[in-house]
Write a protein that holds these residues in place. Structure first.
Motif, PDB file in Angstrom:
ATOM      1  N   SER A 150       0.840  -1.193   0.000  1.00 32.47           N
ATOM      2  CA  SER A 150       0.000   0.000   0.000  1.00 32.47           C
ATOM      3  C   SER A 150       0.880   1.249   0.000  1.00 32.47           C
ATOM      4  CB  SER A 150      -0.909   0.011   1.230  1.00 32.47           C
ATOM      5  OG  SER A 150      -0.124   0.132   2.407  1.00 32.47           O
ATOM      6  N   GLN A 151       0.312   2.325  -0.472  1.00 32.65           N
ATOM      7  CA  GLN A 151       1.087   3.568  -0.500  1.00 32.65           C
ATOM      8  C   GLN A 151       1.539   3.951   0.905  1.00 32.65           C
ATOM      9  OE1 GLN A 151      -0.956   7.103  -1.857  1.00 32.65           O
ATOM     10  NE2 GLN A 151       0.984   8.056  -2.406  1.00 32.65           N
ATOM     11  N   TYR A 152       0.652   3.764   1.871  1.00 23.51           N
ATOM     12  CA  TYR A 152       1.002   4.152   3.240  1.00 23.51           C
ATOM     13  C   TYR A 152       2.248   3.405   3.717  1.00 23.51           C
ATOM     14  CZ  TYR A 152       0.976   5.075   8.163  1.00 23.51           C
ATOM     15  OH  TYR A 152       1.376   5.463   9.405  1.00 23.51           O
ATOM     16  N   VAL A 153       2.227   2.086   3.542  1.00 23.43           N
ATOM     17  CA  VAL A 153       3.350   1.284   4.059  1.00 23.43           C
ATOM     18  C   VAL A 153       4.614   1.526   3.237  1.00 23.43           C
ATOM     19  CG1 VAL A 153       4.189  -1.069   4.432  1.00 23.43           C
ATOM     20  CG2 VAL A 153       1.849  -0.444   5.097  1.00 23.43           C
ATOM     21  N   MET A 154       4.460   1.555   1.908  1.00 27.81           N
ATOM     22  CA  MET A 154       5.658   1.704   1.065  1.00 27.81           C
ATOM     23  C   MET A 154       6.338   3.060   1.253  1.00 27.81           C
ATOM     24  SD  MET A 154       4.872  -0.174  -2.555  1.00 27.81           S
ATOM     25  CE  MET A 154       6.532  -0.574  -3.068  1.00 27.81           C
ATOM     26  N   THR A 155       5.556   4.078   1.579  1.00 24.38           N
ATOM     27  CA  THR A 155       6.188   5.394   1.708  1.00 24.38           C
ATOM     28  C   THR A 155       6.506   5.772   3.155  1.00 24.38           C
ATOM     29  OG1 THR A 155       4.026   6.444   1.611  1.00 24.38           O
ATOM     30  CG2 THR A 155       5.240   6.351  -0.422  1.00 24.38           C
ATOM     31  N   ASN A 156       5.755   5.235   4.108  1.00 23.64           N
ATOM     32  CA  ASN A 156       5.987   5.647   5.495  1.00 23.64           C
ATOM     33  C   ASN A 156       6.721   4.618   6.344  1.00 23.64           C
ATOM     34  OD1 ASN A 156       4.454   8.270   5.631  1.00 23.64           O
ATOM     35  ND2 ASN A 156       2.868   6.883   4.867  1.00 23.64           N
ATOM     36  N   LEU A 157       6.519   3.355   6.052  1.00 21.05           N
ATOM     37  CA  LEU A 157       7.077   2.335   6.945  1.00 21.05           C
ATOM     38  C   LEU A 157       8.262   1.585   6.331  1.00 21.05           C
ATOM     39  CD1 LEU A 157       3.704   0.971   8.387  1.00 21.05           C
ATOM     40  CD2 LEU A 157       5.147   2.806   9.280  1.00 21.05           C
ATOM     41  N   THR A 158       8.037   0.951   5.188  1.00 18.60           N
ATOM     42  CA  THR A 158       9.155   0.196   4.591  1.00 18.60           C
ATOM     43  C   THR A 158      10.026   1.087   3.709  1.00 18.60           C
ATOM     44  OG1 THR A 158       7.655  -0.528   2.818  1.00 18.60           O
ATOM     45  CG2 THR A 158       8.004  -2.044   4.652  1.00 18.60           C
ATOM     46  N   LYS A 159       9.496   2.188   3.261  1.00 21.42           N
ATOM     47  CA  LYS A 159      10.244   3.175   2.461  1.00 21.42           C
ATOM     48  C   LYS A 159      10.963   2.538   1.265  1.00 21.42           C
ATOM     49  CE  LYS A 159      10.850   6.641   6.070  1.00 21.42           C
ATOM     50  NZ  LYS A 159      10.435   6.059   7.341  1.00 21.42           N
ATOM     51  N   TRP A 160      10.170   1.917   0.385  1.00 21.15           N
ATOM     52  CA  TRP A 160      10.738   1.321  -0.823  1.00 21.15           C
ATOM     53  C   TRP A 160      11.336   2.410  -1.706  1.00 21.15           C
ATOM     54  CZ3 TRP A 160       9.672   1.456  -6.164  1.00 21.15           C
ATOM     55  CH2 TRP A 160      10.300   0.449  -6.914  1.00 21.15           C
ATOM     56  N   GLU A 161      12.536   2.140  -2.234  1.00 31.17           N
ATOM     57  CA  GLU A 161      13.225   3.161  -3.031  1.00 31.17           C
ATOM     58  C   GLU A 161      12.978   2.958  -4.521  1.00 31.17           C
ATOM     59  OE1 GLU A 161      17.336   4.189  -0.946  1.00 31.17           O
ATOM     60  OE2 GLU A 161      17.038   2.047  -1.224  1.00 31.17           O
ATOM     61  N   LEU A 162      12.427   3.959  -5.156  1.00 25.88           N
ATOM     62  CA  LEU A 162      12.249   3.901  -6.604  1.00 25.88           C
ATOM     63  C   LEU A 162      13.601   4.041  -7.309  1.00 25.88           C
ATOM     64  CD1 LEU A 162      10.102   3.820  -8.931  1.00 25.88           C
ATOM     65  CD2 LEU A 162      10.101   6.308  -8.853  1.00 25.88           C
ATOM     66  N   VAL A 163      14.463   4.831  -6.734  1.00 23.62           N
ATOM     67  CA  VAL A 163      15.757   5.122  -7.360  1.00 23.62           C
ATOM     68  C   VAL A 163      16.877   4.916  -6.335  1.00 23.62           C
ATOM     69  CG1 VAL A 163      17.088   6.855  -8.629  1.00 23.62           C
ATOM     70  CG2 VAL A 163      14.605   6.858  -8.797  1.00 23.62           C
ATOM     71  N   PRO A 164      17.320   3.678  -6.155  1.00 23.54           N
ATOM     72  CA  PRO A 164      18.351   3.449  -5.133  1.00 23.54           C
ATOM     73  C   PRO A 164      19.689   4.125  -5.474  1.00 23.54           C
ATOM     74  CG  PRO A 164      17.406   1.369  -5.892  1.00 23.54           C
ATOM     75  CD  PRO A 164      16.919   2.438  -6.819  1.00 23.54           C
ATOM     76  N   GLY A 165      20.081   4.048  -6.751  1.00 24.51           N
ATOM     77  CA  GLY A 165      21.336   4.688  -7.137  1.00 24.51           C
ATOM     78  C   GLY A 165      22.592   4.053  -6.565  1.00 24.51           C
ATOM     79  N   ARG A 166      22.505   2.831  -6.100  1.00 22.73           N
ATOM     80  CA  ARG A 166      23.716   2.207  -5.543  1.00 22.73           C
ATOM     81  C   ARG A 166      23.556   0.691  -5.488  1.00 22.73           C
ATOM     82  NH1 ARG A 166      20.256   3.423  -1.791  1.00 22.73           N
ATOM     83  NH2 ARG A 166      19.850   1.850  -0.206  1.00 22.73           N
ATOM     84  N   TYR A 167      24.690   0.020  -5.386  1.00 23.06           N
ATOM     85  CA  TYR A 167      24.694  -1.414  -5.113  1.00 23.06           C
ATOM     86  C   TYR A 167      25.944  -1.759  -4.326  1.00 23.06           C
ATOM     87  CZ  TYR A 167      24.745  -6.458  -5.549  1.00 23.06           C
ATOM     88  OH  TYR A 167      24.769  -7.801  -5.267  1.00 23.06           O
ATOM     89  N   ASN A 168      25.753  -2.424  -3.225  1.00 20.78           N
ATOM     90  CA  ASN A 168      26.878  -2.904  -2.427  1.00 20.78           C
ATOM     91  C   ASN A 168      26.673  -4.389  -2.204  1.00 20.78           C
ATOM     92  OD1 ASN A 168      28.801  -3.535  -0.554  1.00 20.78           O
ATOM     93  ND2 ASN A 168      28.315  -1.869   0.873  1.00 20.78           N
ATOM     94  N   GLY A 169      27.585  -5.185  -2.717  1.00 19.91           N
ATOM     95  CA  GLY A 169      27.468  -6.642  -2.616  1.00 19.91           C
ATOM     96  C   GLY A 169      28.048  -7.207  -1.333  1.00 19.91           C
ATOM     97  N   TYR A 170      28.714  -6.349  -0.573  1.00 24.56           N
ATOM     98  CA  TYR A 170      29.289  -6.783   0.715  1.00 24.56           C
ATOM     99  C   TYR A 170      28.784  -5.862   1.814  1.00 24.56           C
ATOM    100  CZ  TYR A 170      32.771 -10.199  -0.947  1.00 24.56           C
ATOM    101  OH  TYR A 170      33.398 -11.300  -1.461  1.00 24.56           O
ATOM    102  N   TYR A 171      27.506  -5.742   1.945  1.00 30.62           N
ATOM    103  CA  TYR A 171      26.942  -4.830   2.928  1.00 30.62           C
ATOM    104  C   TYR A 171      26.931  -5.526   4.290  1.00 30.62           C
ATOM    105  CZ  TYR A 171      23.790  -1.239   4.755  1.00 30.62           C
ATOM    106  OH  TYR A 171      23.237  -0.200   5.467  1.00 30.62           O
ATOM    107  N   PRO A 172      27.628  -4.948   5.262  1.00 27.51           N
ATOM    108  CA  PRO A 172      27.707  -5.630   6.555  1.00 27.51           C
ATOM    109  C   PRO A 172      26.344  -5.673   7.249  1.00 27.51           C
ATOM    110  CG  PRO A 172      29.072  -3.633   6.522  1.00 27.51           C
ATOM    111  CD  PRO A 172      28.322  -3.658   5.250  1.00 27.51           C
ATOM    112  N   VAL A 173      26.047  -6.820   7.793  1.00 25.28           N
ATOM    113  CA  VAL A 173      24.788  -6.954   8.522  1.00 25.28           C
ATOM    114  C   VAL A 173      24.936  -6.262   9.865  1.00 25.28           C
ATOM    115  CG1 VAL A 173      23.229  -8.580   9.659  1.00 25.28           C
ATOM    116  CG2 VAL A 173      24.164  -9.112   7.406  1.00 25.28           C
ATOM    117  N   LYS A 174      24.007  -5.396  10.173  1.00 24.13           N
ATOM    118  CA  LYS A 174      24.053  -4.699  11.460  1.00 24.13           C
ATOM    119  C   LYS A 174      23.705  -5.696  12.550  1.00 24.13           C
ATOM    120  CE  LYS A 174      22.328  -0.489   9.380  1.00 24.13           C
ATOM    121  NZ  LYS A 174      21.247  -0.862   8.472  1.00 24.13           N
ATOM    122  N   THR A 175      24.605  -5.832  13.493  1.00 25.56           N
ATOM    123  CA  THR A 175      24.279  -6.706  14.616  1.00 25.56           C
ATOM    124  C   THR A 175      23.888  -5.834  15.799  1.00 25.56           C
ATOM    125  OG1 THR A 175      26.653  -6.833  14.871  1.00 25.56           O
ATOM    126  CG2 THR A 175      25.562  -8.783  14.034  1.00 25.56           C
ATOM    127  N   ALA A 176      22.655  -5.959  16.150  1.00 30.31           N
ATOM    128  CA  ALA A 176      22.098  -5.078  17.181  1.00 30.31           C
ATOM    129  C   ALA A 176      22.723  -5.375  18.543  1.00 30.31           C
ATOM    130  CB  ALA A 176      20.598  -5.239  17.250  1.00 30.31           C
TER     131      ALA A 176
END
Lengths: 176, 572
Positions: A150-176
């Protein structure tokens, strides 16, 4: 808020579903324009409560407010085989019967914990009838899909990116 | 009256005519117009202007009527198109609908087409690899089809030429079976793709995983900016048309470039019914066009014709171009036109999971799609019970797990709480198929389309070699996945009909000998010197590489030859 704006927002929220004020249509018919299915306003209201039970309003909107039940109907109407549509509608009636038998009340009249108990009961019932199982599977699956996309979730909660502009194949997993 | 006719003929006369505006037609248009030739490009479908005509390009999922899923009625009306992965609400307007353009399937063949300006260049998967001499020498070494009339050295400079303009990302991998090109920076392998690469390098002498080479501008050069194109923004929504011109298409690149010269005339809604051979002059003089809106039949004339209608439609046009001199179709003295059609075998996939490298995930999106395994079977010598070999895609991504059980607040919270699962890895095969006389297209004797053009009959099937190769692919990938410690390995024999690979090739193959081939080493009809074919129809064999880059290079090379030959008076 202006009425026109509200209507516009409802249209957007429902993902472009064609909504007509019920006064313009047969009394008692669903508010969403359906091509194949014959769904009553009562059934629609029931679906809204079921969707709301699946994804309730918290500090963010729930399924009913986001009109996810109308998305479910739209998808059922346009994307499913007639047999699946009939199973869904029979399953909805079976749910009504089940509610009545168990609580001597309609789904709309039982409390949230009872509604939840009823739905989870179907989810976990390996011997549920074919129509009840089919109804629940489609209802829950499409409610989740409609909500997450839904528009609400995609824009306010999950924030899906239409234009990411990047790729990182070794993105470190954040360990909380 | 006679003056009027002369005027009409003049306004219908060009230096060059290009039939088709897809990936190869676009290149022919660019090359001809840059060399100063007045060029008419005929496109059977509607116009699609770069950016302006990409109606879905910036839409979010919820803006599509069914969140992307084609409605059941549309799927039922289009069983063939629906099998193609791009046939969704965001791009189905660029895919031919089954009912609108029927054809005859003597054997099942999913013919996926894009009838619009830009053709399938809007929709392609954008994977680009050069051929090597292991490919060009294949038929001669392994005794099938006919010998290619060219070798790598003939096309290498043209690969460089088109790569620089189109914008190809990749790494210099130093592999003799997959020559390096003029690359923009490659998209990196992710942690698990890189790991798999290392596993293969350690275990095998000639198995490699490289960053997939793709027609995306990872970092623009001046020549790309001059085209009005910019850096790829990693949207991976390419099939909608890219507002940044981040990937190569005729619409974003070659056609606007050709238009800027002032020498281009682009005519959409123009079905070419046939190429006109003048028996008296002993050469082709033009083409006969049906306007799809008015049904009016018009002739256009030029000194040279390039047929780039997409592989099978090019065969159709040539077969339908009959004259006294060529009663079986233009250039078809040997009766081979339409025969020896081949394709790529994409009918097997494999998937698995990997529980290692869990400290990493990916961020953003990779337009290249991941890794590529160049062919390793039978490259340097014959080593299996089947001919030739396969390339394979390889990609990995972290799975996102959501607890979707139950209902209510707990479910709602869980839906927004994604926990990273193991890596999901997958591969698909891209097998070379052997062109055979029994795999062919021809004209249906009775049925015609809305414009009076005979329907194409397609009779193409897999053979025993394809079956053996697929078995080997599944075995070898299973072995390699096992070696890498991947688990839950699942083989998927898709059993899809030929065609869905969208790599149909041949029918008007190149060769040395006019008795056994249709085109010579310059993509020129042996029997009619002012007609050239530089799309998939020209392919003598298929090898395993995605073919578009080779079509681009062959086209630029053939135009260069044609223009020089015209100047010398050799095409007359």
């Amino acid at each position: 808020m202006e009425r026109r704006l509200v209507i516009k927002q409802i249209l957007i929220m429902a993902g472009g579903l064609a909504l007509l004020p019920s006064c313009l249509r047969d009394a008692g018919k669903s508010s969403v324009l359906l091509k194949n299915l014959d769904v009553s306003l009562d059934q629609e209201k029931l679906l809204a409560e079921i969707a709301e039970t699946i994804i309730p309003k918290t500090n963010t909107p729930g399924a009913k407010e986001l009109n996810i039940h109308l998305f479910v109907l739209k998808m059922l109407d346009d994307c499913y085989e007639p047999e699946e549509q009939q199973l869904f509608l029979k399953g909805l009636e079976a749910l009504k019967d089940k509610t009545q038998r168990r609580y001597s009340k309609s789904f709309i009249d039982i409390a949230v914990p009872e509604r939840q108990e009823l739905l989870v009961g179907i989810e976990n019932d390996k011997e549920a009838s074919a129509e009840l199982a089919a109804f629940y599977k489609i209802m829950k699956g499409k409610t989740i899909q409609g909500y997450l996309n839904s528009q609400y979730v995609m824009t306010n909660l999950t924030k899906w990116e239409l234009v990411p502009g990047r790729y990182n194949g070794y993105y470190p997993v954040k360990t909380a | 009256m006679s003056n009027l006719n002369i005027d009409a003929e003049k306004s219908h006369t060009f230096d060059a005519i290009v039939i088709g505006s897809g990936i190869s037609g676009g290149w022919a248009a660019k090359e001809f117009t840059e060399k100063g030739l007045k060029t008419l490009v005929l496109e059977r479908g509607r116009d699609v202007q770069h950016i302006t005509d990409y109606p879905t390009t910036n839409k979010y999922t919820y803006e599509f009527e069914h969140y992307g899923e084609p409605a059941l009625a549309i799927r039922k009306e289009n069983p063939i198109a629906s099998r193609c992965y791009v046939f969704r609400e965001d791009a189905m307007h660029f895919v031919v609908k089954d009912q609108e353009h029927p054809y005859v399937q003597e054997k099942p063949f999913d013919w996926i087409r894009g009838y619009q300006v830009g053709g399938k260049s809007l929709l392609w998967a954008r994977q680009v690899q050069r051929w090597s001499d292991f490919d060009f020498e294949g038929p001669a070494r392994d005794d099938f089809a006919v010998d290619w009339p060219i070798r790598y050295k003939d096309i290498a400079p043209w690969y460089s030429y088109v790569e620089k303009f189109a914008g190809i990302s990749g790494n210099k991998d130093g592999l003799s079976q997959l020559p390096d090109g003029e690359f923009l920076p490659g998209y990196p392998l992710n942690a698990v793709e890189d790991y798999f690469k290392k596993v293969l390098t350690n275990k095998y002498s000639n198995r490699h995983v490289i960053s997939a080479r793709c027609a995306h501008i990872s970092k623009p050069n001046q020549i790309h900016l001059d085209q009005g194109r910019g850096q790829c923004q990693n949207r991976t929504l390419c099939q909608r048309g890219c507002p940044f011109g981040g990937y190569f298409s005729s619409n974003a690149s070659t056609l606007p470039w050709a238009a800027k010269t002032g020498n281009l005339t682009l005519r959409p809604f123009s079905v070419v019914e046939s190429v006109i051979y003048d028996d008296k002059k002993g050469k082709v003089t033009g083409v006969r066009v049906v306007d799809t809106n008015t049904r009016e039949v018009t002739e256009y004339y030029a000194k040279v014709i390039f047929v780039n209608a997409a592989a099978l439609n090019t065969n159709l046009i040539l077969l339908n171009s009959k004259s006294q001199r060529f009663p079986q179709g233009l250039g078809n003295d040997n009766g081979q036109l339409g025969k020896f059609v081949a394709f790529h075998n994409y009918s097997a996939r494999i998937s698995a999971e990997y529980d290692g490298l869990l400290d990493y995930t990916t961020d953003g999106r990779n337009p290249a799609g991941g890794g590529y395994l160049p062919r390793f079977r039978n490259v340097f010598k014959q080593e299996t019970n089947f001919k030739r070999g396969y390339a394979a895609g390889f990609s990995a991504r972290r799975m996102n797990n959501k607890d979707m059980s139950g209902v209510g607040e707990g479910l709602k919270a869980n839906l927004l709480k994604t926990t990273l699962g193991p890596w999901s890895v997958g591969s698909h095969m891209m097998g070379e198929t052997i062109p055979k006389e029994s795999n062919f297209v021809n004209l249906d004797p009775g049925k015609k389309d809305a414009w009076g053009v005979p329907l194409l009959n397609i009779s193409v099937d897999y053979d025993e070699n394809d079956v053996l190769m697929k078995k080997d692919y599944l075995e070898q990938l299973t072995e390699m996945f096992t070696e890498a410690g991947f688990t839950n390995i699942k083989q998927n024999d898709a059993s899809q009909a030929p065609g869905l690979d969208i790599h149909e090739m041949g029918g008007a193959r190149m060769g040395h000998d006019p008795k056994t081939s249709i085109l010579n080493q310059w993509n020129q009809l042996h029997a009619c010197k002012n007609v050239f074919v530089t799309d998939g129809a020209c392919m003598t064999s298929t090898s395993t590489q995605n073919p578009s880059l080779t079509y681009m290079a062959l086209t630029a090379r053939a135009v260069d030859y044609a223009v020089k030959a015209m100047k010398k008076g050799d095409l007359a």
